[in-house]
Write a protein that holds these residues in place. Structure first.
Motif, PDB file in Angstrom:
ATOM      1  N   GLN A   1       0.830  -1.208   0.000  1.00  0.00           N
ATOM      2  CA  GLN A   1       0.000   0.000   0.000  1.00  0.00           C
ATOM      3  C   GLN A   1       0.865   1.258   0.000  1.00  0.00           C
ATOM      4  O   GLN A   1       1.996   1.226   0.462  1.00  0.00           O
ATOM      5  N   PRO A   2       0.333   2.364  -0.509  1.00  0.00           N
ATOM      6  CA  PRO A   2       1.113   3.609  -0.461  1.00  0.00           C
ATOM      7  C   PRO A   2       1.360   4.065   0.975  1.00  0.00           C
ATOM      8  O   PRO A   2       0.531   3.801   1.856  1.00  0.00           O
ATOM      9  N   SER A   3       2.489   4.720   1.204  1.00  0.00           N
ATOM     10  CA  SER A   3       2.735   5.256   2.548  1.00  0.00           C
ATOM     11  C   SER A   3       2.053   6.616   2.718  1.00  0.00           C
ATOM     12  O   SER A   3       1.828   7.053   3.834  1.00  0.00           O
ATOM     13  N   ALA A   4       1.721   7.269   1.592  1.00  0.00           N
ATOM     14  CA  ALA A   4       0.979   8.527   1.669  1.00  0.00           C
ATOM     15  C   ALA A   4      -0.514   8.220   1.679  1.00  0.00           C
ATOM     16  O   ALA A   4      -0.959   7.250   1.061  1.00  0.00           O
ATOM     17  N   SER A   5      -1.285   9.052   2.385  1.00  0.00           N
ATOM     18  CA  SER A   5      -2.736   8.877   2.370  1.00  0.00           C
ATOM     19  C   SER A   5      -3.271   9.303   1.001  1.00  0.00           C
ATOM     20  O   SER A   5      -2.633  10.078   0.284  1.00  0.00           O
ATOM     21  N   LEU A   6      -4.443   8.810   0.643  1.00  0.00           N
ATOM     22  CA  LEU A   6      -5.040   9.205  -0.639  1.00  0.00           C
ATOM     23  C   LEU A   6      -5.285  10.708  -0.677  1.00  0.00           C
ATOM     24  O   LEU A   6      -5.191  11.348  -1.721  1.00  0.00           O
ATOM     25  N   LYS A   7      -5.557  11.276   0.487  1.00  0.00           N
ATOM     26  CA  LYS A   7      -5.763  12.722   0.574  1.00  0.00           C
ATOM     27  C   LYS A   7      -4.508  13.458   0.108  1.00  0.00           C
ATOM     28  O   LYS A   7      -4.570  14.418  -0.661  1.00  0.00           O
TER      29      LYS A   7
END
Lengths: 320, 188
Positions: free
Chosen positions: A5-11
């Motif tokens: 999963q990405p470490s950044a939030s989708l926001k």
């Protein structure tokens, strides 16, 4: 494991998209053209403290494997475009720096670099301030010369102080495991450890010591000291941008490449192929211009209050 | 002895600094765009507990400290040493002196498992569990019916520790205590 999963939030991933759109609109309004230059280059950066990553090409057109270097910034090819008559240009480029990883560094990162024919360093600082104001809305910026900066925060003149004086200022305030014998090493230590964390409001530093000119032109200031027409921008205690009133003299450029190579030898670092095409472009004629590189991931961190670069990157090194 | 280069630095790493074992608390990579890289480390001296910062040039190495955290059951004290036994089935015993045990003495109950930090195979410090259950050995008689009124009184526990407890607590009751704050949490 969830590290697919990405470490950044989708926001934050959406905020990055919005930031790129703002940047592109900013330059479109100012008639600065977006360009795309290669990430891979047969030549490497000459800077002694930048470590490019290396790969190789094998295939049609080559007999032996051809070494290629991932750019540490798009500076050289963009200057070749300027010499070819491109006019004002910008690029949102991926840059790569080996050995750099931490809360403010990822070895692969996004760099916004732009060049303005006809501008000097001070006019470009105004434009950088406008872009930063537009993207993170952080209030008025302050401008200090490198000398004023050191006088204000450490009460020393960085151009006149001896190495012993710089060392004693550092050792009074910091515990260090080793010592150094080079002046610029001490100046960089003092800036990064004692001054940078205090530069919260946007602060431009200009007129660097000539020994830290990199690719900026060198002049004599009103006190008779040789200074580089180089500037940096700090915001929120973070080094955000580095710019030059660009060196256009091809002979001087070739000399600096050689000096960097000697410096690399002294440090025991492998010497890498220098970019003769850049020197040739300067020989053909680089228009008088100012240029700047700005860390876009850090800009996004400042815009969103992130404290680690992994919060703004979809897949940083440990998930790449 | 092994050593670690700055690239291996991370929080929790145990290294020897000026002859003392230290644990890294926070590791920061510092590099000006055009300058050389440094590694700034916040460290805790495991002997003195002092926390401070030191800056290394990237690429430097430091000696590893032979420091290990092991789970051990507390056995007894002979007044000079506090004796612990590994919980791994080896029955191996270690004796910790007053300096190593420090304030932990007031929470040490026989058979409770603590973390014993060994330096060169000698106990350096003891970390008791965050919560322990101890019996009240001495306190003023409890006030009947007073369960909600607030107010507190001192109570001495089986280890000798004195904590503030609600008025309704009686001798012989077993209480849950937060060892980090030394506060009463509730009846066990």
């Amino acid at each position: 494991m969830t590290d697919w999963q990405p470490s950044a939030s989708l926001k934050l991933i959406r905020k990055r998209a919005k930031l790129y759109r703002l940047i592109r609109e900013f330059f479109a309004q100012r008639k600065v053209m977006e360009v795309d230059t290669p990430v891979l280059s047969a030549a490497a950066v000459s800077d002694p403290y930048l470590y490019p990553m290396r790969t190789e090409y094998q295939g049609p057109g080559t007999v032996n494997e051809t070494p290629l270097y991932l750019q540490t910034s798009p500076e050289y090819p963009m200057k070749r475009l300027l010499a070819a008559g491109s006019g004002a240009i910008y690029q949102l480029a991926k840059a790569f720096r080996n050995g750099e990883s931490g809360a403010m560094h990822n070895p692969e990162f996004c760099m916004l670099e732009w060049y303005r024919p006809g501008f000097n360093d001070h006019k470009l600082m105004d434009e950088v301030a406008a872009l930063v104001q537009l993207t993170i809305g952080c209030g008025r910026s302050e401008k200090l010369s490198y000398r004023e900066l050191f006088q204000r925060y450490l009460d020393i003149d960085p151009h006149q102080a001896t190495v012993a004086e710089l060392k004693s200022v550092a050792e009074e305030r910091l515990e260090l495991s080793t010592t150094m014998d080079d002046r610029d090493g001490w100046l960089n230590l003092l800036i990064s450890h004692l001054i940078e964390p205090k530069l919260r409001q946007p602060t431009f530093i200009y007129d660097y010591p000539a020994s830290q000119a990199a690719l900026a032109r060198v002049e004599t200031d009103s006190e008779g000291v040789a200074i580089a027409r180089r500037f940096e921008l700090y915001v929120g205690g973070v080094e955000l941008a580095n710019g030059y009133f660009e060196l256009v003299d091809s002979t001087e450029q070739a000399c600096r490449f050689e000096a960097d190579q000697r410096h690399r030898q002294q440090l025991g670092i492998e010497s890498l192929p220098t970019d003769h095409r850049l020197v040739e472009a300067l020989e053909a004629g680089l228009p008088s211009c100012a240029g700047v590189a700005l860390g876009v991931d850090r800009l996004l961190m400042l815009a969103t209050g992130a404290t680690h670069i992994n919060e703004v990157m979809a897949f940083p090194l440990d998930r790449a | 002895m092994a050593s670690y280069s700055t690239n291996e630095f991370k929080s929790g790493l145990k290294v020897m600094i000026d002859g003392d074992p230290c644990s890294m608390v926070d590791v920061e990579f510092v590099k000006p765009g055009k300058g050389q890289a440094f590694t700034r480390v916040k460290m805790r001296n495991l002997k003195s507990d002092r926390i401070w910062e030191r800056t290394f040039k990237s690429g430097e190495s430091v000696e590893a400290a032979d420091v290990m955290d092991r789970d051990m059951e507390y056995l007894y004290t002979d007044g000079e040493f506090w004796h612990f036994m590994l919980t791994d089935g080896s029955f191996e015993q270690y004796a910790a002196d007053k300096a190593a045990v420090g304030d932990a003495t007031q929470w040490l109950k026989e058979q409770d498992v603590s973390v014993v930090t060994l330096f060169n195979d000698v106990p350096l410090s003891i970390t008791v569990p965050n919560f322990v259950e101890l019996e009240v050995t001495e306190t003023d008689p409890g006030l009947k019916g007073d369960t909600a009124q607030g107010g507190s009184k001192p109570a001495t526990l089986q280890t000798g520790a004195v904590v503030r407890v609600p008025l309704f607590i009686n001798e012989g009751e077993v209480l849950k205590i937060d060892t980090r704050s030394g506060e009463y949490v509730g009846r066990a």
